[in-house]
Design a protein around this motif. Structure first.
Motif, PDB file in Angstrom:
ATOM      1  N   GLU A   1      60.854  91.307  51.144  1.00  0.00           N
ATOM      2  CA  GLU A   1      60.310  93.073  50.094  1.00  0.00           C
ATOM      3  C   GLU A   1      60.084  92.707  49.294  1.00  0.00           C
ATOM      4  O   GLU A   1      60.476  91.758  48.367  1.00  0.00           O
ATOM      5  N   GLY A   2      59.004  93.468  49.360  1.00  0.00           N
ATOM      6  CA  GLY A   2      58.735  93.883  47.607  1.00  0.00           C
ATOM      7  C   GLY A   2      58.195  92.473  47.389  1.00  0.00           C
ATOM      8  O   GLY A   2      57.034  92.701  45.505  1.00  0.00           O
ATOM      9  N   ARG A   3      57.483  91.815  47.807  1.00  0.00           N
ATOM     10  CA  ARG A   3      56.508  90.626  47.389  1.00  0.00           C
ATOM     11  C   ARG A   3      55.031  91.230  47.604  1.00  0.00           C
ATOM     12  O   ARG A   3      55.158  91.724  48.559  1.00  0.00           O
ATOM     13  N   THR A   4      54.448  89.815  47.471  1.00  0.00           N
ATOM     14  CA  THR A   4      53.065  90.417  47.696  1.00  0.00           C
ATOM     15  C   THR A   4      52.607  88.837  47.880  1.00  0.00           C
ATOM     16  O   THR A   4      52.796  87.924  47.360  1.00  0.00           O
ATOM     17  N   LEU A   5      51.609  88.717  49.466  1.00  0.00           N
ATOM     18  CA  LEU A   5      51.300  87.539  50.040  1.00  0.00           C
ATOM     19  C   LEU A   5      49.913  88.032  49.916  1.00  0.00           C
ATOM     20  O   LEU A   5      49.295  88.486  51.059  1.00  0.00           O
ATOM     21  N   GLY A   6      49.019  86.956  49.078  1.00  0.00           N
ATOM     22  CA  GLY A   6      47.845  86.820  49.593  1.00  0.00           C
ATOM     23  C   GLY A   6      46.887  85.649  50.236  1.00  0.00           C
ATOM     24  O   GLY A   6      47.330  84.908  50.702  1.00  0.00           O
ATOM     25  N   ILE A   7      46.364  85.973  51.316  1.00  0.00           N
ATOM     26  CA  ILE A   7      45.293  85.444  52.587  1.00  0.00           C
ATOM     27  C   ILE A   7      44.025  85.668  52.181  1.00  0.00           C
ATOM     28  O   ILE A   7      43.578  86.490  52.388  1.00  0.00           O
ATOM     29  N   VAL A   8      43.990  84.191  51.588  1.00  0.00           N
ATOM     30  CA  VAL A   8      42.680  83.712  50.810  1.00  0.00           C
ATOM     31  C   VAL A   8      42.043  83.068  52.516  1.00  0.00           C
ATOM     32  O   VAL A   8      42.307  82.506  52.513  1.00  0.00           O
ATOM     33  N   GLY A   9      41.059  83.061  52.199  1.00  0.00           N
ATOM     34  CA  GLY A   9      39.588  82.810  53.205  1.00  0.00           C
ATOM     35  C   GLY A   9      38.342  83.008  53.810  1.00  0.00           C
ATOM     36  O   GLY A   9      38.250  84.279  52.926  1.00  0.00           O
ATOM     37  N   GLU A  10      37.300  81.908  53.650  1.00  0.00           N
ATOM     38  CA  GLU A  10      35.442  82.661  54.296  1.00  0.00           C
ATOM     39  C   GLU A  10      35.957  83.131  54.909  1.00  0.00           C
ATOM     40  O   GLU A  10      37.231  83.360  56.394  1.00  0.00           O
ATOM     41  N   SER A  11      34.700  84.407  55.753  1.00  0.00           N
ATOM     42  CA  SER A  11      34.127  84.455  56.705  1.00  0.00           C
ATOM     43  C   SER A  11      35.029  83.354  57.903  1.00  0.00           C
ATOM     44  O   SER A  11      34.483  82.782  58.015  1.00  0.00           O
ATOM     45  N   GLY A  12      35.629  84.317  58.831  1.00  0.00           N
ATOM     46  CA  GLY A  12      35.947  83.275  60.350  1.00  0.00           C
ATOM     47  C   GLY A  12      37.117  82.152  59.626  1.00  0.00           C
ATOM     48  O   GLY A  12      37.195  81.591  60.781  1.00  0.00           O
ATOM     49  N   SER A  13      37.601  82.432  58.750  1.00  0.00           N
ATOM     50  CA  SER A  13      39.149  81.712  59.137  1.00  0.00           C
ATOM     51  C   SER A  13      40.277  82.130  59.638  1.00  0.00           C
ATOM     52  O   SER A  13      41.221  81.552  59.756  1.00  0.00           O
ATOM     53  N   GLY A  14      40.070  83.681  60.385  1.00  0.00           N
ATOM     54  CA  GLY A  14      41.303  83.648  61.112  1.00  0.00           C
ATOM     55  C   GLY A  14      42.053  84.233  60.536  1.00  0.00           C
ATOM     56  O   GLY A  14      43.349  85.452  60.790  1.00  0.00           O
ATOM     57  N   LYS A  15      41.869  85.665  59.540  1.00  0.00           N
ATOM     58  CA  LYS A  15      42.660  85.677  58.245  1.00  0.00           C
ATOM     59  C   LYS A  15      43.397  87.022  58.950  1.00  0.00           C
ATOM     60  O   LYS A  15      44.737  87.797  59.011  1.00  0.00           O
ATOM     61  N   SER A  16      42.314  87.728  59.494  1.00  0.00           N
ATOM     62  CA  SER A  16      41.950  89.324  59.892  1.00  0.00           C
ATOM     63  C   SER A  16      42.742  89.115  61.273  1.00  0.00           C
ATOM     64  O   SER A  16      43.289  90.442  61.962  1.00  0.00           O
ATOM     65  N   ALA A  17      41.929  88.842  61.982  1.00  0.00           N
ATOM     66  CA  ALA A  17      43.029  88.359  62.873  1.00  0.00           C
ATOM     67  C   ALA A  17      43.784  88.124  62.992  1.00  0.00           C
ATOM     68  O   ALA A  17      45.433  88.662  63.879  1.00  0.00           O
ATOM     69  N   ALA A  18      44.695  87.384  62.430  1.00  0.00           N
ATOM     70  CA  ALA A  18      46.467  87.092  62.027  1.00  0.00           C
ATOM     71  C   ALA A  18      46.579  88.520  62.002  1.00  0.00           C
ATOM     72  O   ALA A  18      47.596  89.005  62.613  1.00  0.00           O
ATOM     73  N   SER A  19      46.201  89.663  61.231  1.00  0.00           N
ATOM     74  CA  SER A  19      46.466  90.487  60.130  1.00  0.00           C
ATOM     75  C   SER A  19      47.010  91.652  61.808  1.00  0.00           C
ATOM     76  O   SER A  19      47.582  92.318  62.062  1.00  0.00           O
ATOM     77  N   LEU A  20      45.968  91.575  62.265  1.00  0.00           N
ATOM     78  CA  LEU A  20      45.906  92.682  63.773  1.00  0.00           C
ATOM     79  C   LEU A  20      46.642  92.554  64.645  1.00  0.00           C
ATOM     80  O   LEU A  20      46.749  92.881  65.476  1.00  0.00           O
ATOM     81  N   ALA A  21      46.820  90.858  65.004  1.00  0.00           N
ATOM     82  CA  ALA A  21      48.419  90.480  65.939  1.00  0.00           C
ATOM     83  C   ALA A  21      49.368  90.953  64.802  1.00  0.00           C
ATOM     84  O   ALA A  21      50.727  91.414  66.266  1.00  0.00           O
ATOM     85  N   ILE A  22      49.827  91.313  63.762  1.00  0.00           N
ATOM     86  CA  ILE A  22      50.929  91.082  63.620  1.00  0.00           C
ATOM     87  C   ILE A  22      51.311  92.712  63.830  1.00  0.00           C
ATOM     88  O   ILE A  22      52.132  93.665  63.453  1.00  0.00           O
ATOM     89  N   MET A  23      49.920  93.573  63.630  1.00  0.00           N
ATOM     90  CA  MET A  23      49.555  94.961  63.764  1.00  0.00           C
ATOM     91  C   MET A  23      49.938  95.343  65.247  1.00  0.00           C
ATOM     92  O   MET A  23      50.007  96.658  65.792  1.00  0.00           O
ATOM     93  N   GLY A  24      49.964  94.638  66.084  1.00  0.00           N
ATOM     94  CA  GLY A  24      49.863  94.655  67.602  1.00  0.00           C
ATOM     95  C   GLY A  24      48.531  95.815  68.329  1.00  0.00           C
ATOM     96  O   GLY A  24      48.663  95.617  69.163  1.00  0.00           O
ATOM     97  N   LEU A  25      47.380  94.891  67.486  1.00  0.00           N
ATOM     98  CA  LEU A  25      46.516  95.618  67.850  1.00  0.00           C
ATOM     99  C   LEU A  25      44.919  94.219  68.223  1.00  0.00           C
ATOM    100  O   LEU A  25      43.740  94.637  68.704  1.00  0.00           O
ATOM    101  N   LEU A  26      45.473  93.387  69.302  1.00  0.00           N
ATOM    102  CA  LEU A  26      45.282  92.671  70.128  1.00  0.00           C
ATOM    103  C   LEU A  26      45.034  92.187  71.070  1.00  0.00           C
ATOM    104  O   LEU A  26      45.666  91.212  72.154  1.00  0.00           O
TER     105      LEU A  26
END
Length: 322
Positions: free
Chosen positions: A32-57
């Motif tokens: 809580e209260g922290r910011t985590l930056g996930i960084v990487g080139e396009s296709g690294s999987g960062k957006s897929a991971a975030s959509l999985a957390i949202m339950g949108l896959l």
């Protein structure tokens, strides 16, 4: 206690050419209260991971564990995930124009979330929508609430998206490339807005970006992804001061600098591997100038405590982790 705990997350898509593993054994946590930056080139999987957390896959095979506020997301039924989405976690998408409905006013779209999750009346929900628009810096919010998305600039549309994300008072805010399509001045304003909202509300923020400048500005901790895997994880100041993984050093070396002698940018040679046929061993080794024989045969694991990196070179290095 972690608000979000991700363990051995894998996301696989079925395609006509074969399975594509967009995320491969990803683990991290966020308090809580922290910011985590996930960084990487396009296709690294960062957006897929975030959509999985949202339950949108819904069309992907998701395995591993995603525990959000004590609730397991992976394998949960649709209604349970829908109840979490908005109330516990909300997302700011990269392109607000395509994320907002063109046929409804922005006030109606924000109010709908309040009515759905809180059972608010139309009048109360609209009043809350106007208050949220004011909170994110929309001038004349009472009047602008009746406008449709096309009547807002890119920066103002992103402010509307932030207001919509806050409508159900989430504990976790996921920002997926929230400043990509904006000019530099507006980018800074949006990042400061997110930081202010986080301070005032005590939110956890997961910032998904390819821009290390954004990470340096807002993140407490950084996770670097490559080919669906975590290759480095550290407090932001430690990562920028002493990057351990060759890929992270390459990302930092390719950034333009305002100080020091002028010189050419140093891009990382080669291109990311095809997700249909990833290389054996370390996925970065075909592009790595420091690779050794074991890099091409054995998958490295994250080593270290507060500063971790998945690199075979660290097994012989001294004093590189803390």
């Amino acid at each position: 206690m972690s608000l979000l705990s991700v363990r051995d997350l894998a996301v696989e898509f079925r395609t006509a050419k074969g399975p594509v593993r967009a995320v491969d054994g990803l683990s991290f946590s966020l308090e809580e209260g922290r910011t985590l930056g996930i960084v990487g080139e396009s296709g690294s999987g960062k957006s897929a991971a975030s959509l999985a957390i949202m339950g949108l896959l819904g069309g992907a095979r998701v395995s591993g564990s995603i525990e959000l506020a004590g609730t397991q997301v992976v394998g949960a039924d649709r209604e349970r995930v829908r109840a979490l989405r908005g109330r516990k976690v909300a997302m700011i998408f990269q392109d607000p124009l395509s994320s907002l409905h063109p046929h409804y006013s922005v006030g109606e779209q924000i109010a709908e979330a309040r009515r759905l999750h809180f059972g608010a009346s139309r009048r109360a929900a609209r009043g809350e929508a106007v208050r949220l628009l004011a909170d994110v810096g929309i001038p004349d919010p009472g009047e602008r609430a009746g406008d449709h998305p096309h009547r807002f600039s890119g920066g103002m549309r992103q402010r509307v998206m932030i207001a919509m994300a806050l409508a159900c008072e989430p504990d976790l805010l996921i920002a997926d490339e929230p400043t990509t399509a904006l000019d530099v001045t507006v980018q800074a304003q949006i990042l400061e807005l997110i930081a202010r909202i986080q301070r005032e509300r005590g939110l956890a923020v997961l910032m998904i970006t390819h821009d290390l400048g954004v990470v340096a500005r807002v993140a407490d901790d950084v996770l670097v992804m490559y080919a669906g895997r975590a290759v480095e994880r550290a407090p932001a100041d430690a990562l920028f001061a002493v990057p351990l993984h060759p890929y992270t050093r390459g990302l930092l070396g390719s950034l333009p600098r305002l100080t020091g002698p002028p010189g050419e940018l140093a891009p990382i040679a080669g291109a990311p591997p095809s997700p249909l046929s990833p290389p054996a061993g370390c996925p970065f080794h075909p592009r790595c100038a420091e690779r050794v024989e074991v890099c091409g045969t054995t998958r490295p694991v994250l080593l270290g405590t507060s500063h971790q990196a998945a690199c075979h070179l660290l097994t012989t290095a001294k004093g590189t982790t803390g």
